[in-house]
Enzyme design. Structure first.
Site: not given
Ligand code: GCO
Ligand code: MG
Length: 422
Positions: A167, A179, A230, A232, A256, A282, A303, A359, A422
């Protein structure tokens, strides 16, 4: 052969009560070996116990309380073998279905019961799930850096370590923080302060930065490695469509969390504009969060993971449903999911038909010491090992040396001060 009389039948059926394994105790262990983890330990009258991860990043004590105040006493005396029945008791019986706190608590119970069943059978859990459907589990690692050069250098390092999937997350020119970009090469920890830090975000600056990152990465790494990214949940569907289209020449494995997914129809618009594969989920906690996404084939990878989506039992259901629609799995595996979840995920990944990728972010040495485990990494692949059960444990004495420390995930504002995702 004379037919057995009904009362004899009943006796035979009741005789199976002898094989019951009664739950005698359930306790929650909260520990902070570098970051907070919540673990459920279920004990039985057979002497065998099981462990389950219940960690919900930044909301750890809510799940600890759900288990301690509302679940653990209900488990005492039940037959630990009856995993599905206990799952349904906790899900249907709660009246308040779903939600991350409830589903993380149910996941912890479910995971611990699979661990117990494996130990009692003398088999690793993946054998109970149908056996290995592949030799090992392909994992992706996180290469990140302050700029493109640093990220690509880290990606090269991951390639040398044998990773087949990497990644890429890079700092965005003009933004103070991004992030997914950690201060450490291996250990990414987003929960960085007691109260949420406020970061500044610009989608325009971000969108300009990703295609050059992928171009540089392909030049340096070649084409024999999967590259992932990602977003996010930071983009609108049309922005995600544009980014996906711009990344197509670099053949990403997936994009992602392109956009928030409460409105699952969002993904229709992305799909209309790009063939870049999409991964999401996720933060999902139930099959219902993904129903439309899967049925309409709006995503390629789901995910959701063991700890946040109801445990091995519920995730299997979700994976089987996804398999009908050509969607593969790509379980979340950040460091805020404990080694107990990692072990459970690897048994699951090894056994299902439609596994995609897992992951994997290495835990710190302190965390690994608190959670001794049998899973191992070699040549970009992982295996859960062949110890009975999940093959992971918690060292309670060591865990007690790391008391809970409140920590929050950061929040995001746009450059004009508007609160953002976030
Ligand atoms: C990822 C996630 C993490 C999250 C975290 C939040 O793809 O691994 O986006 O970076 O931000 O697990 O608890
Ligand atoms: Mg993620």
């Amino acid at each position: 052969m004379p037919q057995p009389k009904p009362d004899e039948n009943a006796r035979a059926w009741h005789a199976s009560a002898a094989s019951k394994v009664r739950i005698t105790g359930a306790k929650v262990i909260v520990t902070c070996p570098g970051r907070n983890f919540v673990t459920l330990k279920i004990e039985t009258d057979s002497g065998v116990y099981g462990v389950g991860d219940a960690t919900l990043n930044g909301r750890e004590l809510a799940v600890a309380s759900y288990l301690t105040d509302h679940v653990n006493d209900c488990l005492i005396g039940r037959d630990a073998h009856r995993i599905e029945d206990i799952w349904q008791f906790l899900y249907r019986g709660a009246y308040w279905r779903r939600g991350p706190v409830t589903m993380a608590a149910i996941a912890a119970v479910d995971t611990a019961l699979w661990d117990i069943k494996g130990k009692l059978a003398g088999l690793p859990v993946y054998q109970l799930l149908g056996g290995a459907a592949r030799d090992g589990v392909m994992v992706y690692g996180h290469a990140n850096g302050a700029d493109v050069d640093e990220t690509v250098a880290n990606a090269l390092h991951y390639k040398e370590l044998g990773y087949k999937a990497i990644r890429l997350q890079s700092g965005v020119p003009g933004l103070a923080s991004t992030y997914g970009v950690s201060r450490d090469r291996y250990f990414y920890e987003p929960a960085d302060a007691r109260l949420p830090t406020e970061n500044i975000w610009s989608t325009e600056k971000y969108l300009r930065s990703v295609p050059p990152l992928f171009e540089a990465a392909r030049k340096a790494l070649g084409w024999d490695v999967h590259l992932l990214h990602d977003a996010h949940h930071r983009l609108t569907p049309i922005e995600a469509g544009r980014l996906g289209k711009e990344l197509e020449p670099y053949r990403p494995f997936w994009l992602e969390d392109a956009t928030p997914a409460e409105n699952q129809a969002n993904f229709r618009l992305i799909r209309q504009h790009t063939t870049t594969p999409l991964a999401v989920g996720e933060i999902f906690n139930s099959i219902w969060d993904a129903k439309q996404l899967i049925e309409e084939q709006l995503i390629d990878y789901i995910r959701a993971t063991i700890v946040h989506a109801g445990g091995i039992s519920h995730l299997r259901k979700l994976a089987n449903f996804a398999d009908l629609h050509n969607v593969r799995t790509g379980c979340h595996g950040a460091t805020d999911l404990s080694p107990v979840c990692m072990a459970a995920a690897l048994h699951f990944d090894l056994s299902i038909a439609n596994f995609g990728v897992q992951e994997y972010m290495r835990h710190t040495a302190e965390t690994d010491a608190v959670f001794p485990h049998h899973y191992r990494f070699a040549d970009g692949m992982m295996h859960p090992g062949d110890a009975p059960g999940l093959g992971v444990d918690i060292d309670e004495a060591l865990a007690a040396q790391y008391p809970y420390e409140p920590a929050s995930l950061p929040v995001n504002r746009l450059e004009d001060g508007t609160m953002f995702n976030w």
